[in-house]
Design a protein around this motif. Structure first.
Motif, PDB file in Angstrom:
ATOM      1  N   VAL A  33       0.811  -1.103   0.123  1.00  0.00           N
ATOM      2  CA  VAL A  33       0.000  -0.062   0.042  1.00  0.00           C
ATOM      3  C   VAL A  33       0.952   1.314   0.032  1.00  0.00           C
ATOM      4  N   THR A  54      -0.923   6.072  -5.951  1.00  0.00           N
ATOM      5  CA  THR A  54      -1.974   6.389  -5.339  1.00  0.00           C
ATOM      6  C   THR A  54      -3.210   6.073  -6.096  1.00  0.00           C
ATOM      7  N   GLU A  55      -3.098   6.086  -7.466  1.00  0.00           N
ATOM      8  CA  GLU A  55      -4.140   5.691  -8.293  1.00  0.00           C
ATOM      9  C   GLU A  55      -4.850   4.363  -7.985  1.00  0.00           C
ATOM     10  N   MET A  63      -4.640   2.607  -5.160  1.00  0.00           N
ATOM     11  CA  MET A  63      -4.982   2.732  -3.833  1.00  0.00           C
ATOM     12  C   MET A  63      -6.352   2.447  -3.334  1.00  0.00           C
ATOM     13  N   HIS A  64      -7.355   2.939  -4.109  1.00  0.00           N
ATOM     14  CA  HIS A  64      -8.768   2.835  -3.982  1.00  0.00           C
ATOM     15  C   HIS A  64      -9.162   1.248  -3.801  1.00  0.00           C
ATOM     16  N   SER A  65      -8.579   0.459  -5.120  1.00  0.00           N
ATOM     17  CA  SER A  65      -8.987  -0.913  -5.140  1.00  0.00           C
ATOM     18  C   SER A  65      -8.744  -1.720  -3.861  1.00  0.00           C
ATOM     19  N   LEU A 122      -8.184  -0.253  -0.708  1.00  0.00           N
ATOM     20  CA  LEU A 122      -9.165  -0.065   0.256  1.00  0.00           C
ATOM     21  C   LEU A 122     -10.184  -0.554   0.303  1.00  0.00           C
ATOM     22  N   TRP A 123     -10.992  -0.826  -1.017  1.00  0.00           N
ATOM     23  CA  TRP A 123     -12.378  -1.690  -1.322  1.00  0.00           C
ATOM     24  C   TRP A 123     -12.129  -2.805  -0.775  1.00  0.00           C
ATOM     25  N   ILE A 165     -10.385  -3.862   1.928  1.00  0.00           N
ATOM     26  CA  ILE A 165     -10.443  -3.895   3.399  1.00  0.00           C
ATOM     27  C   ILE A 165     -11.806  -3.311   3.858  1.00  0.00           C
TER      28      ILE A 165
END
Lengths: 283, 324
Positions: free
Chosen positions: B156, B161-162, B164-166, B168-169, B171
């Protein structure tokens, strides 16, 4: 599960970091008393662009790792931290007089910077109207008032020009920041303004947020006529459950591969994206 | 404990269609018009989410029952032996190396495989030649889990950063984005594993008395523990692959099921699966309607709804004790 909690916290912080162009910390600033050359570190892509656009790239001695434009300047300027997150040692090594940010992730960092004897200015870049103000503020801080005033009024003029469209109908637009989870831009985001300037109506424009997770069925029920993808591809979107019934998918009005730098950085170039968006939105 | 009250199973079975119908009618878009294609698409979307909720909730609750029985610990949950951190790491790797962009199944399959590999490693670390002991399993599970969580942190922090959200999803958990064939495969795996577990119920009952006692009752304990662990992992890894890491269900639903039908493992996996599925569907309905058109992460709802419920159960049953 402590590992999961720590990770969650960390990941959340990093997510906030993505939306960094948003918050405002009302830290006041005092313009330098001396009229000399100011050494500045910018921790935001939008501010780096502004500094270079008013011809003050010689003042720039440090940048964030997220700053990629203009390339010829960025190449020679060392990295002093991430977007809104200073790395104090790297920052001190740049020996700046001033650090500019749109917002500091950790408010203690602002204090730590001032502890190093470096001034810190927090300059909001949240809406399109903030941008000319930010340009003037940066101009004042770097003693480039004239160039800043010129750029700021040019920007405002273009903006006013865009704001007088004689549009009778606006097409419904869904802007997808990313797909997992489904993120879009609400009323408080400058992307909403850009869509309106380009002659569209944001289907999430009634939600008083900047960026938020929207439910798939809301998108479906509001039936956008145009989908703008900042990430991902049209075929993948068309395969989503139920989305085949959406007007935008049926008529294949899905725009992807736009210049994300223009769209995502609320800096002096952002209005160029209106032209790109117009091509997507208008028939 | 035979003095505690038991309820029949039929109200639960009756609740399934009722809850599903309620969830189908509630949503951000209000009551959709059945006669338009768009309205039907909205309903199809809701149905898909409800089915995902049932499968994932059933998988997590079933896995929780087995873990609590095998480890003889009321705090055990599907993730306790490292399935979650392993699956999370696999998902993160798939995003990090860009496989997720290549194929829709890349992330779930990577999560599933690494989840199972992780448990295999944990088991063999604990066994080291002989049969794995409960403490050995717990200990190696915690250690492997900690190492993998921190590897995930490393990815992580290194990832652009692009991407990252995947991660986070994964988690936070989400029922929104599973593909249809994936859901069918997952549903078949969960159903199969639950049926086998129910058939092994009598032997699981013996195992909860302790390894030695089970051995004297004629249970092949080593084989049984390994087999049940494999099934529980299959359940948990399937749930994680479909919806990311949704917490709390695997911990509280087995307790609720035990309160409902008692500690009989011939009934427990099935009852827990029904309660878990219903609970997750209700939580997901809350998550997608309460601040509509925005969504809140489902994990937040399961914890907020589940916490008070768990406390109420605790207060009610304090006299009877947790583990019977």
């Amino acid at each position: 599960m402590p590992g999961k909690c720590a990770l969650l916290g960390y990941a959340t912080v990093r997510l906030i970091f993505l939306f960094m162009s948003i918050w405002i910390a009302g830290t006041g600033y005092v313009p330098a008393a001396t009229n000399g050359h100011v050494r500045v570190v910018s921790l935001a892509p939008s501010l780096t662009e502004i500094i270079c656009a008013i011809g003050a790239s010689d003042c720039l001695v440090g940048r964030s790792s997220a700053c990629h434009f203009p390339p010829e300047v960025v190449k020679r300027v060392p990295v002093a931290g991430d977007f809104g997150i200073p790395v104090l040692e790297a920052l001190a090594k740049c020996a700046p007089d001033l650090v500019v940010t749109v917002d500091m992730e950790d408010q203690n960092a602002a204090q730590a910077i001032e502890h190093l004897g470096i001034r810190h200015a927090s300059i909001p870049c949240r809406s399109l109207d903030d941008i000319p103000r930010a340009i003037r503020t940066v101009g004042k801080l770097l003693h480039r008032e004239e160039a800043a005033e010129k750029l700021a009024s040019e920007f405002s003029e273009t903006l006013t020009g865009f704001r007088n469209p004689k549009l009778t109908t606006r097409r419904r637009v869904f802007i997808e920041i990313w797909g997992d989870p489904l993120m879009t831009a609400g009323k408080k985001s400058f992307l909403n303004e850009l869509i309106e300037l380009a002659g569209g109506a944001n289907i999430a424009g009634d939600v008083a947020r900047d960026f938020f997770e929207i439910s798939s069925e809301t998108v479906l029920a509001r039936d956008p006529e145009v989908i703008i993808l900042l990430e991902g591809t049209a075929p993948a979107v068309a395969k989503r459950t139920g989305w085949q019934q959406m007007t935008a998918v049926k008529t294949s009005h899905i725009c992807s591969g736009l210049d994300r730098d223009l769209l995502e950085i609320p800096g002096p170039r952002v209005l160029q994206s209106v032209e790109l968006l117009r091509r997507c939105i208008q028939p | 404990m035979s003095n505690s009250r038991r309820w029949p199973i039929w109200p639960l079975l009756l609740a399934v269609p009722v809850v599903c119908a309620g969830a189908l009618l509630a949503g951000a878009a209000g009551l959709p018009d059945w006669h338009t294609p768009l309205g039907r698409a909205v309903l199809e979307l809701r149905l898909h989410r409800i089915l995902t909720g049932l499968v994932v909730g059933a998988g997590l609750a079933g896995a929780g029952v087995v873990m609590q029985a095998l480890l003889r610990n009321p705090l055990a949950e599907p993730y306790v032996l490292g399935v979650s951190s392993g699956a999370g790491l696999g998902a993160a790797l798939a995003v990090f190396f860009g496989w997720s962009a290549l194929h829709l199944w890349a992330v779930p399959v990577a999560a599933f495989v690494t989840g199972i590999v992780t448990l295999t490693i944990v088991y063999f670390l604990a066994a080291r030649g002989g049969g794995a002991s409960i403490y050995g399993l717990l200990l190696s599970g915690i250690i492997v889990s900690a190492v993998l969580s921190n590897l995930l942190m490393l990815i992580v922090s290194l990832a652009p950063t692009e991407g990252m959200h995947s991660i986070l999803w994964w988690i936070l958990g989400n029922l929104q984005l599973s593909a249809q064939p994936l859901l069918l495969t997952g549903g078949a795996l969960v159903l199969g594993a639950l049926i086998i577990l129910t058939m092994l119920g009598a032997q699981l009952n013996a195992l909860t008395l302790g390894r030695e006692a089970a051995h004297h009752l004629g249970v092949r304990t080593g084989l049984m523990i390994a087999g049940c662990l494999a099934l529980a992992t299959l359940l948990a890894a399937t749930a994680v692959a479909l919806a990311g890491l949704i917490g709390f269900i695997g911990l509280i639903v087995p307790h609720a099921a035990r309160a409902w039908v008692g500690p009989d493992h011939r009934k427990l996996p099935g009852v827990a699966a029904i309660i878990g599925g219903l609970f997750l569907v209700v939580c997901d309905t809350v998550a997608r309607t309460i601040v509509a058109p925005q969504e809140i992460p489902i994990g937040v709802v399961t914890a907020l709804v589940g916490g008070p419920f768990f406390l109420a159960l605790l207060l009610r049953r304090r006299k009877g004790g947790w583990i019977e």
